[in-house]
Each structure stands twice: as C-alpha cells, then as structure tokens.
Design a protein around this motif. Structure first.
Motif, PDB file in Angstrom:
ATOM      1  N   GLN A   1      91.127   2.543   2.021  1.00 35.41           N
ATOM      2  CA  GLN A   1      89.786   2.286   2.238  1.00 35.41           C
ATOM      3  C   GLN A   1      89.496   0.800   2.151  1.00 35.41           C
ATOM      4  O   GLN A   1      88.569   0.249   3.026  1.00 35.41           O
ATOM      5  CB  GLN A   1      88.764   3.311   1.266  1.00 35.41           C
ATOM      6  CG  GLN A   1      88.994   4.629   1.698  1.00 35.41           C
ATOM      7  CD  GLN A   1      88.057   5.701   0.814  1.00 35.41           C
ATOM      8  OE1 GLN A   1      87.231   5.135   0.006  1.00 35.41           O
ATOM      9  NE2 GLN A   1      88.020   6.808   0.812  1.00 35.41           N
TER      10      GLN A   1
ATOM     11  N   TYR B   1      91.102  -1.225   4.932  1.00 38.70           N
ATOM     12  CA  TYR B   1      90.382  -0.963   6.245  1.00 38.70           C
ATOM     13  C   TYR B   1      89.474  -2.106   6.390  1.00 38.70           C
ATOM     14  O   TYR B   1      89.142  -2.794   7.349  1.00 38.70           O
ATOM     15  CB  TYR B   1      90.082   0.373   6.488  1.00 38.70           C
ATOM     16  CG  TYR B   1      88.907   0.504   7.645  1.00 38.70           C
ATOM     17  CD1 TYR B   1      89.528   0.790   8.949  1.00 38.70           C
ATOM     18  CD2 TYR B   1      87.806   0.490   7.409  1.00 38.70           C
ATOM     19  CE1 TYR B   1      88.741   1.019  10.095  1.00 38.70           C
ATOM     20  CE2 TYR B   1      86.772   0.621   8.617  1.00 38.70           C
ATOM     21  CZ  TYR B   1      87.551   0.895   9.799  1.00 38.70           C
ATOM     22  OH  TYR B   1      86.586   1.204  11.072  1.00 38.70           O
ATOM     23  N   TRP B   2      88.411  -2.258   5.177  1.00 37.63           N
ATOM     24  CA  TRP B   2      87.443  -3.032   5.235  1.00 37.63           C
ATOM     25  C   TRP B   2      87.743  -4.761   5.157  1.00 37.63           C
ATOM     26  O   TRP B   2      87.067  -5.549   5.391  1.00 37.63           O
ATOM     27  CB  TRP B   2      86.459  -2.696   4.157  1.00 37.63           C
ATOM     28  CG  TRP B   2      85.798  -1.451   4.506  1.00 37.63           C
ATOM     29  CD1 TRP B   2      85.715  -0.400   4.188  1.00 37.63           C
ATOM     30  CD2 TRP B   2      84.630  -1.488   5.714  1.00 37.63           C
ATOM     31  NE1 TRP B   2      84.862   0.853   4.823  1.00 37.63           N
ATOM     32  CE2 TRP B   2      84.257  -0.057   5.672  1.00 37.63           C
ATOM     33  CE3 TRP B   2      83.977  -2.340   6.703  1.00 37.63           C
ATOM     34  CZ2 TRP B   2      83.445   0.421   6.566  1.00 37.63           C
ATOM     35  CZ3 TRP B   2      83.290  -1.791   7.499  1.00 37.63           C
ATOM     36  CH2 TRP B   2      82.869  -0.473   7.532  1.00 37.63           C
TER      37      TRP B   2
ATOM     38  N   TYR C   1      84.287  -5.962  12.145  1.00 37.17           N
ATOM     39  CA  TYR C   1      83.693  -7.411  12.151  1.00 37.17           C
ATOM     40  C   TYR C   1      84.815  -8.251  12.564  1.00 37.17           C
ATOM     41  O   TYR C   1      85.739  -8.203  12.398  1.00 37.17           O
ATOM     42  CB  TYR C   1      83.103  -7.563  10.876  1.00 37.17           C
ATOM     43  CG  TYR C   1      84.332  -7.770   9.667  1.00 37.17           C
ATOM     44  CD1 TYR C   1      85.064  -8.646   9.376  1.00 37.17           C
ATOM     45  CD2 TYR C   1      84.454  -6.680   9.231  1.00 37.17           C
ATOM     46  CE1 TYR C   1      86.013  -8.766   8.637  1.00 37.17           C
ATOM     47  CE2 TYR C   1      85.578  -6.312   8.083  1.00 37.17           C
ATOM     48  CZ  TYR C   1      86.238  -7.572   7.813  1.00 37.17           C
ATOM     49  OH  TYR C   1      87.214  -7.515   6.946  1.00 37.17           O
TER      50      TYR C   1
END
Length: 261
Positions: free
Chosen positions: A182, A185-186, A192
């Motif tokens: 998780q 992923y960011w 973005y």
C-alpha cells in the motif's frame, strides 16, 4: 530444476488454463472482472482528481490525458502486485496439492505468473479500446512496452518467490507486505505525476525501482516518447538479482517446505 520445469510444461499450461477458468466459476462476466476492477478504480480516481491534475501533466494538451496517464500506470502496477501477492501465498494455498502430488514445486509461482501475464494482456486490449474511444492512439513508442512487461514480471516473480518461501516459515510476512505494498503504491507516480511532489519526497521516488517501469508505460501509451535507457538499468539489475536469489533461495528451502506445511 529447469529441466524438470520443461518436462512439466504441459502441466503448467493446463494449470494456467484451469486457474483462469476456476477463478470465475458461475460468474456471468467471467474474465471481464480482471478488467473491470482496475478500470473501476481508475474511473473513480479520474472523476475525483482529473480536474486537479490535468493541468500539471507535462507535454500534453489532451483533455483525456489524466485518465490515460492513470490507466497506463495502473496497468503496470496491477501486473507487479498480482504476481507478487499471489506468489507470496501460493505455497500455502496449494499445500494439499503439494502433499498429494509429486511435481516441481517451482511450477506453482510460474503458473501464477502465467495467469497474471494473460490477465495483463487482456487488460491492455481493453485499455487500447478505451483509448480509441477517448480519441487517443498510442504511437511508435508502444513497441517498448514488452520490455516493461518482462522487467515487471521478473521483479514481481523474484520477490514473490523469496517472500513466498519466507511466508511458509513466518506467516507474518504476507501481513507485513500488505502494508508495504500500500505504501509502495503511493510512492509510485501512478495517481499523480512526479513533478507535483515536494522536493523532500523526490529521493524516495527516484529510489523506487518500479517508478521507471510505470514511467515506461506512461511514456509509451500517453506521451509517445522513448524512455531514458539509463533509467532501466536499476530495474533490469533488480530483476536479474531477484530471479537469481529466488532460484537459490527456493532450491535450499524446498526440501523443508512440505514438512513445515
């Protein structure tokens, strides 16, 4: 090890076919769910964020630039995360089969990887259809997409086998990796573009080996530009090293897998 895998190639092919069919038994839409899940997520992100980020995407004036950018990045990430997460749990999930049938145990993550690659190809076909409806046709840089597929699959498979073996002995590995993925992923420029991040986060983005591979997808499918070859050196080395370590790690731990399971 590789000779055994070749001898069991028909078993691997039939298992991939059976895995694809078995995952959607009694499902009306069948394999379309492989495509609908990432597309639904992309649509949600596009609706929420497209007005915010569409003006910040470089080198494009297309009104559909952000959905294409997002779908391209998600396609790359979906391939990586599916191979990695399923390889981590495949030995535990298939423990009853491993105890009853004699076959090379390395067939299991290869079956997972084969299934993921077929899913990925179906997703790419769906994306091309969506791009056509959006009025966007990928250019000649599309020929480099197989390089991204190979490198992503190599990294996902190598890390997945290592973590999958570790998960047999220490079941916390899969739980920890769920959180790590998780965060990973960011820390990858999917939702973005990298140029909108504050300077203090730029080093994390550069150290992320998946960043240039996601960028390769976005360059090929949206911007029609060739990636910097130097940016692919680290992912290529990581792919080779992780695959090599996976083979060594699996070979040494394989005799104990059945006993622990």
């Amino acid at each position: 090890m590789f000779r055994s895998l070749w001898q069991y190639r028909n078993f691997i092919i039939s298992s991939v076919r059976g895995d694809l069919k078995g995952r959607f038994v009694r499902s009306r839409l069948g394999g379309l769910w492989f495509i609908l899940h990432p597309l639904a997520q992309a649509v949600i992100f596009s609706i929420v964020l497209s007005d915010v980020l569409k003006a910040r995407l470089p080198d494009t004036d297309s009104p559909a630039a952000y959905p294409i950018y997002l779908l391209s990045g998600m396609a790359a990430w979906t391939l990586f995360s599916e191979i990695l997460t399923r390889s981590m749990s495949v030995f535990i999930e298939q423990a009853p089969v491993m105890k009853k049938i004699a076959f090379p145990r390395l067939c299991l993550p290869i079956i997972v990887g084969g299934t993921a690659l077929i899913n990925h190809l179906l997703l790419l076909v769906a994306l091309f259809i969506i791009f056509i409806f959006l009025g966007h046709i990928p250019g000649r840089a599309l020929v480099l997409l197989p390089i991204g597929v190979v490198l992503i699959a190599a990294i996902g498979f190598g890390l997945g086998v290592i973590l999958g073996v570790m998960n047999v002995f220490i079941r916390d590995v899969a739980q920890v990796m769920t959180i790590v993925l998780q965060l990973w992923y960011w820390l990858t420029p999917i939702v973005y573009p990298a140029n909108v991040l504050p300077e203090k986060y730029s080093l994390l983005i550069k150290l992320n080996p998946i960043t240039p591979l996601v960028g390769l997808y976005q360059d090929a499918l949206l911007f029609n530009r060739w990636p910097d070859p130097a940016s692919l050196v680290v992912p290529a080395l990581l792919g080779v090293v992780s695959m090599t370590l996976a083979m060594v790690f699996f070979r040494r731990a394989s005799p104990e897998l059945i006993d622990v399971l």
